[in-house]
Design an enzyme around this catalytic site. Structure first.
Site, short mmCIF file in Angstrom:
data_model
loop_
_atom_site.label_atom_id
_atom_site.label_comp_id
_atom_site.label_asym_id
_atom_site.label_seq_id
_atom_site.Cartn_x
_atom_site.Cartn_y
_atom_site.Cartn_z
N SER A 51 -84.61 26.00 -49.31
CA SER A 51 -85.62 25.95 -48.24
C SER A 51 -85.16 26.39 -46.86
O SER A 51 -85.98 26.47 -45.95
CB SER A 51 -86.19 24.55 -48.13
OG SER A 51 -87.15 24.37 -49.13
N LYS A 80 -87.64 20.82 -37.57
CA LYS A 80 -88.50 20.70 -38.75
C LYS A 80 -89.07 19.28 -38.77
O LYS A 80 -88.36 18.31 -38.47
CB LYS A 80 -87.66 20.98 -40.01
CG LYS A 80 -88.45 20.93 -41.32
CD LYS A 80 -87.58 21.35 -42.51
CE LYS A 80 -88.35 21.33 -43.83
NZ LYS A 80 -87.54 21.78 -44.97
N SER A 140 -89.28 25.53 -48.08
CA SER A 140 -90.21 24.68 -47.38
C SER A 140 -90.08 24.76 -45.86
O SER A 140 -90.99 24.32 -45.16
CB SER A 140 -90.00 23.23 -47.81
OG SER A 140 -88.71 22.77 -47.40
N1 GLN Z 1 -88.53 25.61 -53.53
C1 GLN Z 1 -87.73 24.48 -53.88
C2 GLN Z 1 -88.60 23.32 -54.26
O1 GLN Z 1 -89.79 23.45 -54.18
C3 GLN Z 1 -86.79 24.15 -52.77
C4 GLN Z 1 -87.35 23.27 -51.74
C5 GLN Z 1 -86.33 22.85 -50.74
O2 GLN Z 1 -85.24 23.41 -50.66
N2 GLN Z 1 -86.69 21.84 -49.97
O3 GLN Z 1 -88.13 22.28 -54.64
#
Ligand code: GLN
Length: 484
Positions: free
Chosen positions: A175, A76, A151
């Site tokens: 995410s 990532k 994400s």
């Molecule tokens: N969807 C969540 C957010 O927007 C989780 C994002 C994540 O786990 N990095 O904060």
């Protein structure tokens, strides 16, 4: 070769069925040919990958190579990679080439894994759709009109499209698990502190945790083995013994106590997803487990608490991007204030700015007690719900997401609708617990994930519970029709 799991690839390399160079070339060729349809990679590091493959081949020939030696993976784009652009999905870091590797990246290098490149992601890991990336949205391999989740959508889509057999990812509020669910792959968010955060660009430091995405639980076990380490450079990294995750995969589920929170089946859950979760629970009963309804009474407060704490921490973490030290700098600033203001307003996207504003507000002197301090108290209650539940059960199961992948653009301009999608995942991060998502069926041809939440440091047990299910089912080995 791209149909094979990491476990199979590792064996093939050992048996000299193919070399790491051949395997790496094969993946690079697929990425060049197919990724324009998915946009799952931000950077493809072809030359480096081939050099690493050559070194792995030499190690394999000499014998005694670790399991992952010669296996290609993707990182990532939130993990710093020495000499390779690390953008975090943001224009702010579009020009950032770190002078060092994140601990996770060096762990994989030491294990001899080959890095194919860096995967796409929501900007600074903020989002559930991957649409906030500066590099454009990622498309779900099961239906390119739909989101892959976020994400870590690039990592999940790359694995689902067979453009990498496994990838690193991070999970602050879901995410790893949510994109794994939407893309029909397996993902593990370890206990907070299991995997070093050093060199992993911070979003919300008390919630962020790195983990693997792969097609099977067994592959997640192999990847976690390489990722997990004690790291003195991360003061929140735990110096606790690391299990042999793969060796722990053979255990019977006889007598396993599964807790199913009644709060997970309320309004907002797609009915057909609910049916698939029930079917998965039946399967677990056949494997010897018992099911018990439990309650997590504060679960409905997880999203509101998360969306105060995560932005608060992000507003502090992202203050370092000031146009002075590294990252985007505006042209011809008039003075220092102008440099700060324009660099930040040009470098950050809309969602990141929204979070910085919310977080700064929640931390401001007049509102700290009303929001931030209150959210921290709620966080403690959420954690206590889990502690109570784990007195009675070994693992908690439910849906990962409310529905299968939605259409690109469906969340439109409604950030709150997107935040509510995190209803089943954020509590795990607030409590610091390990969680997984594994494929458990399809709704209209779109994959659905089953979420497993374990007790602290029990990722080994979670992996075994997931693996036993995968021995009895074949949802995880389905491949998107376009890829057949
Ligand atoms: N969807 C969540 C957010 O927007 C989780 C994002 C994540 O786990 N990095 O904060």
């Amino acid at each position: 070769m791209h149909q094979m799991t990491i476990a199979q690839l590792a064996q093939g390399l050992r048996e000299k069925a193919f070399s790491s160079t051949e395997l790496t070339q094969h993946y690079l060729e697929r990425i060049a040919r197919l990724d324009p349809s998915y946009n799952s990679y931000i950077s493809i590091t072809e030359e480096r990958a081939l050099a690493e493959a050559k070194a792995a081949d030499a190690r394999l020939a000499a014998g005694e190579a670790p399991t992952l030696c010669g296996v290609p993976i993707a990182h990532k784009d939130i993990f710093c990679t020495d000499g390779v652009k690390t953008s975090c999905g943001s224009k702010m870091l579009d020009n950032f080439v770190p002078p060092y590797d994140a601990t996770v990246v060096s762990n994989f290098k030491a294990a001899g894994a080959v890095s194919l490149g860096k995967t796409n992601m929501d900007e600074f890991a903020m989002g559930s759709t991957n649409e906030s990336s500066f590099y454009g949205a990622v498309k779900n391999p099961w239906d390119t009109a739909r989101v892959p989740g976020g994400s870590s959508g690039g990592s999940a889509a790359a694995v689902a499209a067979l453009l990498a057999p496994g990838a690193t990812a991070t999970d602050t509020g879901g995410s790893i698990r949510q994109p794994a669910s939407l893309c029909g792959v397996s993902g593990l968010k370890p206990t907070y502190g299991r995997v070093s955060r050093w060199g992993m660009i911070a979003f919300a430091s008390s919630l962020d945790q790195g983990g693997p995405i792969a097609r099977t639980a067994e592959d997640c076990a192999i990847l976690l083995q390489a990722m997990a380490s004690f790291d003195a450079k991360d003061s929140t990294c735990m110096d606790a013994p690391i299990d042999d995750y793969r060796a722990g995969l053979g255990q019977s589920l006889d007598g396993l106590r599964i807790g199913v929170p009644k709060e997970y089946f309320g309004e907002g859950l797609n009915q057909r997803v609910a049916e698939l979760i029930q079917a998965a629970l039946k399967q677990y009963e056949q494997l010897g487990a018992t099911i018990k309804e439990i309650t997590l009474p504060h679960n409905e407060l997880a999203v509101p608490a998360y969306y105060v704490i995560a932005p608060a921490e992000c507003s502090a973490n992202l203050s370092r991007f000031d146009g002075v030290r590294y990252g985007h700098r505006c042209d011809a600033p008039k003075d220092l204030m102008d440099l700060y203001k324009r660099s930040r307003s040009e470098g950050f996207g809309e969602e990141v700015k929204r979070r910085i504003l919310v977080g700064t507000y929640a931390l401001s002197a007049g509102y700290y007690d009303a929001y931030y301090s209150k959210a921290q108290k709620v966080r403690r209650l959420i954690k206590q719900d889990f502690v109570n539940a784990f007195d009675e059960v070994d693992v908690i199961m439910g849906p990962t997401a409310t529905a299968p992948a939605f259409k690109l653009g469906a969340m439109g301009k409604d950030p709150v609708a997107m935040y509510l999608e995190d209803i089943y995942t954020t509590a795990t991060n607030l409590a610091g617990l390990p969680g997984m998502s594994i494929p458990c069926g399809f709704v209209d041809g779109l994959p659905v994930g089953l979420q497993l939440t374990g007790n602290y440091w029990r990722e080994g047990q979670l992996l075994n519970i997931a693996h036993q299910y995968q021995l009895a089912t074949d949802f995880h080995s389905q491949i998107a029709p376009a890829l057949d």
